[in-house]
Design a protein around this motif. Structure first.
Motif, PDB file in Angstrom:
ATOM      1  N   ALA A 500       0.829  -1.211   0.000  1.00 30.39           N
ATOM      2  CA  ALA A 500       0.000   0.000   0.000  1.00 30.39           C
ATOM      3  C   ALA A 500       0.860   1.257   0.000  1.00 30.39           C
ATOM      4  CB  ALA A 500      -0.933  -0.005   1.208  1.00 30.39           C
ATOM      5  N   ALA A 501       1.951   1.265   0.801  1.00 26.61           N
ATOM      6  CA  ALA A 501       2.820   2.444   0.856  1.00 26.61           C
ATOM      7  C   ALA A 501       3.513   2.685  -0.479  1.00 26.61           C
ATOM      8  CB  ALA A 501       3.861   2.269   1.961  1.00 26.61           C
ATOM      9  N   VAL A 502       3.894   1.590  -1.163  1.00 24.50           N
ATOM     10  CA  VAL A 502       4.559   1.735  -2.458  1.00 24.50           C
ATOM     11  C   VAL A 502       3.562   2.198  -3.509  1.00 24.50           C
ATOM     12  CG1 VAL A 502       5.989   0.559  -4.174  1.00 24.50           C
ATOM     13  CG2 VAL A 502       6.127  -0.110  -1.773  1.00 24.50           C
ATOM     14  N   ARG A 503       2.330   1.682  -3.415  1.00 25.37           N
ATOM     15  CA  ARG A 503       1.291   2.116  -4.352  1.00 25.37           C
ATOM     16  C   ARG A 503       0.985   3.604  -4.147  1.00 25.37           C
ATOM     17  NH1 ARG A 503      -2.288  -1.424  -3.109  1.00 25.37           N
ATOM     18  NH2 ARG A 503      -1.799  -2.967  -4.693  1.00 25.37           N
ATOM     19  N   ASP A 504       0.950   4.044  -2.885  1.00 26.06           N
ATOM     20  CA  ASP A 504       0.719   5.462  -2.596  1.00 26.06           C
ATOM     21  C   ASP A 504       1.840   6.325  -3.179  1.00 26.06           C
ATOM     22  OD1 ASP A 504      -1.581   4.856  -1.262  1.00 26.06           O
ATOM     23  OD2 ASP A 504      -0.696   4.929   0.743  1.00 26.06           O
ATOM     24  N   LEU A 505       3.074   5.850  -3.050  1.00 27.38           N
ATOM     25  CA  LEU A 505       4.203   6.601  -3.603  1.00 27.38           C
ATOM     26  C   LEU A 505       4.055   6.752  -5.114  1.00 27.38           C
ATOM     27  CD1 LEU A 505       7.037   7.883  -3.543  1.00 27.38           C
ATOM     28  CD2 LEU A 505       7.986   5.575  -3.695  1.00 27.38           C
ATOM     29  N   TYR A 506       3.680   5.661  -5.789  1.00 30.99           N
ATOM     30  CA  TYR A 506       3.521   5.719  -7.251  1.00 30.99           C
ATOM     31  C   TYR A 506       2.431   6.717  -7.631  1.00 30.99           C
ATOM     32  CZ  TYR A 506       3.032   4.147 -12.064  1.00 30.99           C
ATOM     33  OH  TYR A 506       2.969   4.098 -13.436  1.00 30.99           O
ATOM     34  N   GLY A 507       1.327   6.710  -6.864  1.00 29.63           N
ATOM     35  CA  GLY A 507       0.270   7.692  -7.128  1.00 29.63           C
ATOM     36  C   GLY A 507       0.760   9.114  -6.931  1.00 29.63           C
ATOM     37  N   THR A 508       1.594   9.323  -5.913  1.00 25.51           N
ATOM     38  CA  THR A 508       2.148  10.651  -5.661  1.00 25.51           C
ATOM     39  C   THR A 508       3.068  11.088  -6.795  1.00 25.51           C
ATOM     40  OG1 THR A 508       2.036  10.250  -3.276  1.00 25.51           O
ATOM     41  CG2 THR A 508       3.450  12.043  -4.020  1.00 25.51           C
ATOM     42  N   VAL A 509       3.890  10.153  -7.290  1.00 23.21           N
ATOM     43  CA  VAL A 509       4.770  10.461  -8.425  1.00 23.21           C
ATOM     44  C   VAL A 509       3.943  10.936  -9.614  1.00 23.21           C
ATOM     45  CG1 VAL A 509       6.344   9.450 -10.125  1.00 23.21           C
ATOM     46  CG2 VAL A 509       6.621   8.921  -7.700  1.00 23.21           C
ATOM     47  N   MET A 510       2.837  10.229  -9.880  1.00 23.74           N
ATOM     48  CA  MET A 510       1.968  10.624 -10.992  1.00 23.74           C
ATOM     49  C   MET A 510       1.328  11.991 -10.730  1.00 23.74           C
ATOM     50  SD  MET A 510       2.224   8.142 -13.195  1.00 23.74           S
ATOM     51  CE  MET A 510       3.950   8.132 -12.667  1.00 23.74           C
ATOM     52  N   ASN A 511       0.836  12.195  -9.505  1.00 22.79           N
ATOM     53  CA  ASN A 511       0.178  13.471  -9.177  1.00 22.79           C
ATOM     54  C   ASN A 511       1.138  14.648  -9.285  1.00 22.79           C
ATOM     55  OD1 ASN A 511      -2.209  12.157  -8.655  1.00 22.79           O
ATOM     56  ND2 ASN A 511      -1.862  12.009  -6.448  1.00 22.79           N
ATOM     57  N   GLU A 512       2.387  14.433  -8.896  1.00 23.66           N
ATOM     58  CA  GLU A 512       3.374  15.509  -8.891  1.00 23.66           C
ATOM     59  C   GLU A 512       3.980  15.748 -10.272  1.00 23.66           C
ATOM     60  OE1 GLU A 512       4.599  17.509  -6.407  1.00 23.66           O
ATOM     61  OE2 GLU A 512       3.133  16.771  -4.953  1.00 23.66           O
TER      62      GLU A 512
END
Length: 569
Positions: A500-512
């Motif tokens: 879940a933490a890695v998936r959240d990071l990937y989403g943040t990379v996309m958002n940023e």
């Protein structure tokens, strides 16, 4: 074949019949020998005959030699035809690629660039059945042994043996019944155990199925919730949402595989300006072949390159079209009218022939308003003239890759950034990183990566501490190949970091709109986390990696998870 030797360079193409003979009328001598030859590739057939085997051998040798020669010519002709056809195919392909590049602007005009939210939403059902594929064990039964009546004769009755025969039959039946009951009890016991094992296996299967289905449904729900949140944020004009939406639009732009899409976005809500920094292809990345011909003498395909002028014109036309197309796409897709101005900077990375070094130069830049751009009829414009009419800036010749100053550049400032605190110098062998104050840990990670990136001119900013699983630090790496905006998250964990933490990071990379994400933890990552990160722009650094990085910069510390768990409760 008996008596005849078959020699050919193409034996696999040749079939040989049986050696036949013709006898004299009296049958005492051979008058003539016969043999049949066929050539499958040339579709030839020949029957040879001779009064003597040696003469027949000579004829066979001559025939096969002539067929070998014909096969050589056939193969050359076939090779020439195939080579010529392949050359024509490659020439047509080169022409098609140039034609596609010449029409990348007109191509997008026939496409609705708005994001299809329904297509992005997930409605996929869980793919596995909950049917347990093992049959329930069945109890195999054995019929009870039947009583066998004794055979009693008249003499048995006369001599008084009847009673003993009956008793013997009853005793035999009792023994057989006892053995049957033991077997029946053993079968039932084995069946009961198999039922217990079956039910345990079935329960485990159903539990795993339910768990996996719940995880799938949760993933689908989270994905769709993120879509709805993005739509809601777009309605409100949130900066991150506008950039993510624009990124979706530009990523969906189809260049038929001729253009590698790479860009960085920024958005200023105060004046509704979207900035696009686009990595353009350099001249050698575009199709450079004019035609292909087959050289019969060598069997090679030889490419004829485009003339220097044609190559230059193709490059310039393509670059101007990419700029106009990108502006058109983000404006057309902007259903919520969040974008009033678009700034587009086109960068090219190429080797400088003067020093052999790789340079990244901005070669064109334009800033235009929506109202100004919507007055343009893109179906009828000449791309370069249109770009100039929009007050675009570029060198006289784009092919020269001469750098120009961008009209607007991406602002690396971020209201989330705060001043960093120096933590590294307070470390020593007694400091347990896993038990540090979580805010101090984030500043330590910022400081550590700052030392990593400073050597190549980069910088690292730490964000306001919110413990919201968001961005803990952002690095700006100027390296033209591996650099860009890098999101860093610091997890001072004492337990294994899940997916879940890695998936959240990937989403943040996309958002940023970042180029990469780095997740640093004091513990370790589970197998699902590593699997999710595979083939994605993510780096996972565990506690051992973190200690190695600290030692690299001459800092000492330790990680004791058990001690930290006890200290942190």
């Amino acid at each position: 074949m008996a008596g005849i030797t078959v020699e050919s360079r193409y034996l696999s193409d040749i079939s040989v019949g049986d050696l036949n003979v013709k006898w004299s009328a009296r049958g005492d001598r051979i008058l003539r020998y016969y043999i049949d030859f066929r050539h499958r590739t040339l579709n030839l057939h020949r029957e040879l005959g001779a009064p003597d085997l040696s003469i027949l051998q000579e004829k066979a040798n001559a025939l096969l030699a002539s067929w070998d020669e014909k096969t050589d010519k056939h193969n050359v002709k076939t090779m020439f035809a195939d080579g010529k056809a392949e050359a024509e195919r490659l020439t047509v392909q080169a022409e098609l690629e140039r034609d596609q590049l010449s029409n990348i602007l007109s191509h997008t005009l026939g496409i609705d660039d708005t994001v299809d939210w329904d297509e992005l939403r997930r409605n996929d059902a869980f793919g596995r059945s909950d049917k347990f594929d093992r049959a329930r064990p069945q109890l195999e039964r054995e019929n009870a042994p039947a009583y066998e009546e004794p055979k009693i004769t008249f003499w048995d009755t006369l001599f008084g043996k009847k009673a003993s025969l009956i008793q013997q039959a009853e005793e035999t039946h009792a023994v057989r019944m006892e053995e049957w009951q033991r077997r029946e009890a053993a079968r039932k016991d084995a069946h009961d155990k198999s039922i217990v094992a079956y039910e345990m296996e079935r329960s485990a299967f159903l539990a795993k199925h339910a768990e996996d289905k719940a995880a799938h449904d949760k993933e689908v729900a989270e994905h769709n919730r993120a879509i709805e949140e993005l739509i809601g944020s777009l309605r409100e004009g949130h900066e991150e949402a506008v950039m993510e939406h624009a990124s979706l639009v530009l990523e969906a732009s189809n260049y038929h595989g001729l253009i590698e899409k790479e860009f960085v976005l920024d958005y200023r809500s105060q004046d509704k300006t979207l900035l696009v920094e686009y990595e353009m292809p350099n001249p050698d990345d575009l199709p450079t072949v004019k035609s292909v011909r087959f050289v019969r003498a060598t069997g090679e395909l030889k490419e004829t390159p485009l003339a220097a002028r044609a190559k230059k014109d193709l490059f310039e036309d393509t670059i101007y079209q990419i700029a106009l197309r990108s502006i058109h796409e983000v404006l057309e897709a902007d259903d919520f009218q969040n974008i009033e101005n678009v700034a587009f900077n086109g960068f090219v990375t190429a080797i400088n022939p003067a020093n052999g070094l790789s340079n990244r130069n901005c070669i064109l830049s334009v800033l235009c308003s929506r109202a100004e751009f919507e007055k343009v009829d893109l179906a009828r414009v000449e791309p370069k003239a249109c770009f100039k009419a929009l007050s675009g800036v570029s060198a006289a010749s784009l092919a020269a890759l001469a750098p120009i100053p961008p009209i607007i550049t991406i602002d690396k400032s971020d209201r989330r950034f705060v001043d960093g605190r120096e933590i590294a110098d307070t470390l020593d062998a007694s400091v347990n990183l896993a038990a540090m104050d979580w805010e101090d840990f984030e500043h330590l990670i910022r400081e550590l990566f700052e030392k990593e990136f400073n050597s190549r001119g980069g910088e690292v900013k730490v964000t306001q501490s919110s413990r919201d699983e968001g961005v803990d630090a952002i690095a700006f790496d100027p390296d033209p190949i591996s650099g860009g905006k890098i999101v860093i998250q610091a997890k001072r964990y004492t337990r294994t970091v899940g997916v879940a933490a890695v998936r959240d990071l990937y989403g943040t990379v996309m958002n940023e709109g970042a180029t990469k994400g780095i997740l640093v933890t004091t513990s370790d990552f589970g197998p699902d986390a590593h699997k999710f990160a595979t083939a994605k722009p993510l780096s996972l650094l565990n506690g051992a990696n973190l200690l190695h990085l600290l030692r690299k910069h001459s800092y000492d510390a330790r990680i004791d998870l058990a001690e930290a768990r006890e200290a942190l409760g």
